[in-house]
Design a protein around this motif. Sequence first.
Motif, PDB file in Angstrom:
ATOM      1  N   HIS A 201       0.867  -1.098   0.127  1.00  0.00           N
ATOM      2  CA  HIS A 201      -0.046   0.006  -0.086  1.00  0.00           C
ATOM      3  C   HIS A 201       0.816   0.981  -0.008  1.00  0.00           C
ATOM      4  CE1 HIS A 201      -3.994  -1.756   1.663  1.00  0.00           C
ATOM      5  NE2 HIS A 201      -3.900  -2.128   0.320  1.00  0.00           N
ATOM      6  N   ALA A 202       0.752   1.918  -1.189  1.00  0.00           N
ATOM      7  CA  ALA A 202       1.531   3.124  -1.109  1.00  0.00           C
ATOM      8  C   ALA A 202       0.801   4.430  -0.559  1.00  0.00           C
ATOM      9  CB  ALA A 202       2.028   3.663  -2.544  1.00  0.00           C
ATOM     10  N   LYS A 203       1.166   4.195   0.975  1.00  0.00           N
ATOM     11  CA  LYS A 203       0.286   5.296   1.819  1.00  0.00           C
ATOM     12  C   LYS A 203       1.298   6.030   2.445  1.00  0.00           C
ATOM     13  CE  LYS A 203      -2.277   4.088   5.486  1.00  0.00           C
ATOM     14  NZ  LYS A 203      -3.350   3.108   6.209  1.00  0.00           N
ATOM     15  N   ASP A 204       1.060   7.355   2.724  1.00  0.00           N
ATOM     16  CA  ASP A 204       1.870   8.102   3.905  1.00  0.00           C
ATOM     17  C   ASP A 204       1.209   8.387   5.249  1.00  0.00           C
ATOM     18  OD1 ASP A 204       4.051   9.306   4.607  1.00  0.00           O
ATOM     19  OD2 ASP A 204       4.335  10.460   2.622  1.00  0.00           O
ATOM     20  N   GLY A 205       1.745   8.737   5.984  1.00  0.00           N
ATOM     21  CA  GLY A 205       1.319   9.222   7.512  1.00  0.00           C
ATOM     22  C   GLY A 205       2.356   9.843   8.372  1.00  0.00           C
ATOM     23  N   LEU A 220       0.430  11.104  -0.203  1.00  0.00           N
ATOM     24  CA  LEU A 220       1.925  10.541  -0.499  1.00  0.00           C
ATOM     25  C   LEU A 220       3.080  11.508  -0.641  1.00  0.00           C
ATOM     26  CD1 LEU A 220       2.643   7.436  -2.304  1.00  0.00           C
ATOM     27  CD2 LEU A 220       4.063   9.083  -2.694  1.00  0.00           C
ATOM     28  N   GLY A 221       4.177  11.574  -0.041  1.00  0.00           N
ATOM     29  CA  GLY A 221       5.009  12.442  -0.017  1.00  0.00           C
ATOM     30  C   GLY A 221       4.919  13.695   0.896  1.00  0.00           C
ATOM     31  N   GLN A 222       3.921  13.885   1.715  1.00  0.00           N
ATOM     32  CA  GLN A 222       3.692  14.824   2.766  1.00  0.00           C
ATOM     33  C   GLN A 222       3.749  14.080   4.268  1.00  0.00           C
ATOM     34  OE1 GLN A 222       0.322  17.297   1.516  1.00  0.00           O
ATOM     35  NE2 GLN A 222       0.790  16.797  -0.601  1.00  0.00           N
ATOM     36  N   VAL A 225       6.765   8.760   5.774  1.00  0.00           N
ATOM     37  CA  VAL A 225       7.536   7.807   4.966  1.00  0.00           C
ATOM     38  C   VAL A 225       8.664   8.243   3.996  1.00  0.00           C
ATOM     39  CG1 VAL A 225       7.139   5.770   3.337  1.00  0.00           C
ATOM     40  CG2 VAL A 225       5.276   6.373   4.977  1.00  0.00           C
ATOM     41  N   ASN A 226       9.779   7.806   4.021  1.00  0.00           N
ATOM     42  CA  ASN A 226      11.010   8.228   3.332  1.00  0.00           C
ATOM     43  C   ASN A 226      10.711   7.242   2.130  1.00  0.00           C
ATOM     44  OD1 ASN A 226      13.101   8.708   1.812  1.00  0.00           O
ATOM     45  ND2 ASN A 226      14.449   8.943   3.823  1.00  0.00           N
ATOM     46  N   PHE A 227       9.939   7.590   1.038  1.00  0.00           N
ATOM     47  CA  PHE A 227       9.584   6.822  -0.173  1.00  0.00           C
ATOM     48  C   PHE A 227      10.706   6.720  -1.214  1.00  0.00           C
ATOM     49  CE2 PHE A 227       5.167   7.598   0.959  1.00  0.00           C
ATOM     50  CZ  PHE A 227       4.620   6.155   0.714  1.00  0.00           C
ATOM     51  N   PRO A 228      11.614   7.518  -1.348  1.00  0.00           N
ATOM     52  CA  PRO A 228      13.036   7.409  -2.092  1.00  0.00           C
ATOM     53  C   PRO A 228      13.867   6.296  -1.247  1.00  0.00           C
ATOM     54  CG  PRO A 228      12.413   9.967  -1.810  1.00  0.00           C
ATOM     55  CD  PRO A 228      11.567   8.871  -1.109  1.00  0.00           C
ATOM     56  N   ALA A 229      14.081   6.376  -0.127  1.00  0.00           N
ATOM     57  CA  ALA A 229      14.857   5.535   0.679  1.00  0.00           C
ATOM     58  C   ALA A 229      14.129   3.996   0.613  1.00  0.00           C
ATOM     59  CB  ALA A 229      15.185   5.965   1.874  1.00  0.00           C
ATOM     60  N   LYS A 256      -7.157  13.388  -6.975  1.00  0.00           N
ATOM     61  CA  LYS A 256      -6.095  14.293  -7.131  1.00  0.00           C
ATOM     62  C   LYS A 256      -4.790  13.600  -6.272  1.00  0.00           C
ATOM     63  CE  LYS A 256      -8.456  18.766  -7.687  1.00  0.00           C
ATOM     64  NZ  LYS A 256      -9.198  19.797  -6.694  1.00  0.00           N
ATOM     65  N   ASP A 257      -5.201  13.266  -5.165  1.00  0.00           N
ATOM     66  CA  ASP A 257      -4.014  12.895  -4.399  1.00  0.00           C
ATOM     67  C   ASP A 257      -3.660  11.392  -5.005  1.00  0.00           C
ATOM     68  OD1 ASP A 257      -4.366  14.814  -2.771  1.00  0.00           O
ATOM     69  OD2 ASP A 257      -5.002  13.642  -1.040  1.00  0.00           O
ATOM     70  N   ILE A 258      -4.310  10.754  -5.803  1.00  0.00           N
ATOM     71  CA  ILE A 258      -4.067   9.338  -6.281  1.00  0.00           C
ATOM     72  C   ILE A 258      -2.956   9.628  -7.543  1.00  0.00           C
ATOM     73  CG2 ILE A 258      -4.819   7.125  -7.594  1.00  0.00           C
ATOM     74  CD1 ILE A 258      -7.129   7.137  -5.889  1.00  0.00           C
ATOM     75  N   LEU A 259      -3.660  10.603  -8.429  1.00  0.00           N
ATOM     76  CA  LEU A 259      -2.741  11.088  -9.379  1.00  0.00           C
ATOM     77  C   LEU A 259      -1.478  11.574  -9.398  1.00  0.00           C
ATOM     78  CD1 LEU A 259      -5.585  12.790 -11.720  1.00  0.00           C
ATOM     79  CD2 LEU A 259      -4.284  10.570 -12.339  1.00  0.00           C
ATOM     80  N   MET A 260      -1.472  12.229  -8.102  1.00  0.00           N
ATOM     81  CA  MET A 260      -0.031  12.923  -7.547  1.00  0.00           C
ATOM     82  C   MET A 260       0.684  11.775  -7.041  1.00  0.00           C
ATOM     83  SD  MET A 260       0.402  16.065  -4.585  1.00  0.00           S
ATOM     84  CE  MET A 260      -0.174  14.768  -3.206  1.00  0.00           C
ATOM     85  N   ALA A 261       0.218  10.734  -6.446  1.00  0.00           N
ATOM     86  CA  ALA A 261       1.026   9.912  -5.814  1.00  0.00           C
ATOM     87  C   ALA A 261       1.423   8.901  -6.975  1.00  0.00           C
ATOM     88  CB  ALA A 261       0.063   8.799  -5.120  1.00  0.00           C
TER      89      ALA A 261
END
Length: 272
Positions: A201-205, A220-222, A225-229, A256-261
């Motif tokens: 699950h690509a999810k952030d929190g 995602l990205g905000q 979670v350090n997604f690049p690492a 919108k958030d899904i498209l950005m993710a």
Amino acid sequence: MTIGAILSLKPNMEEVFRQLKALGLSYCQLSGPSELYTDEMAGNIRAITKREGITITTIFSGWPGPLVWDFIEGPITIGIVPPEYRMARVEETVKTSDFAAKAGIAQVATHVGFIPESPSDPLYPGVVAALRHIVGHCKKNGQSFLFETGQETPITLRRVIEDLGRDGIGINFDPANLLMYGKANPLDALDIIGEFIRDIHAKDGEYPINGRELGVEKPLGQGRVNFPALFAKLKQQGYDGPVTIEREISGDQQKKDILMAAEILRGLITQP
Ligand code: MG
């Protein structure tokens, strides 16, 4: 790796899959009310996915009874850990597996609940027995059973998988849940359970800020979670499976958030 989204089972699946395509995606997970688990629905899903070139990587099983997503009532309401709901929820997961087999879906996932950290906990043997039944049923249907991460520490999850014998078992790795439940740094969790991951699950929190409520979910990205690492490490571990965007809101903002993710994930996946 492939990017997907989570879809809900609805009477009109043509429309549901059309929305997935409109997001530019052709992979997804499915979740939904078991009242819609009919043979006609399964046949319909098979036909549309084949025609449209869509892959459903995993079906997510829900269950009857109360559910509270926090640290106080969560342990006594979520998943198959609470004994009073266990039987009904095992049956529900079995039903999900049977429906998924007819719809051509090879992985069944769910939240097992707050699995006891101590193997000596009196609840532990019953939880393992219930899981053994579920995993065995999924195997008969040619499926793997996936644990959704979050309510237990990675080492407890690893121990349960080892106790069950590993075969036909995997993990749906939700990095945000590990943070939001305050159980682990997702990056370090890969060292303990990375080898079992079959879907993500690509999810952030964020981490929790008090002892009663989960940390907050973020686009995602905000979040924390350090997604690049995380993706660098997933690649290093050889993960090459689905990455399913999860955003627990609804409406236009969710889209919108899904498209950005998806945009962020595409960049991370294609990076050498
Ligand atoms: Mg999740």
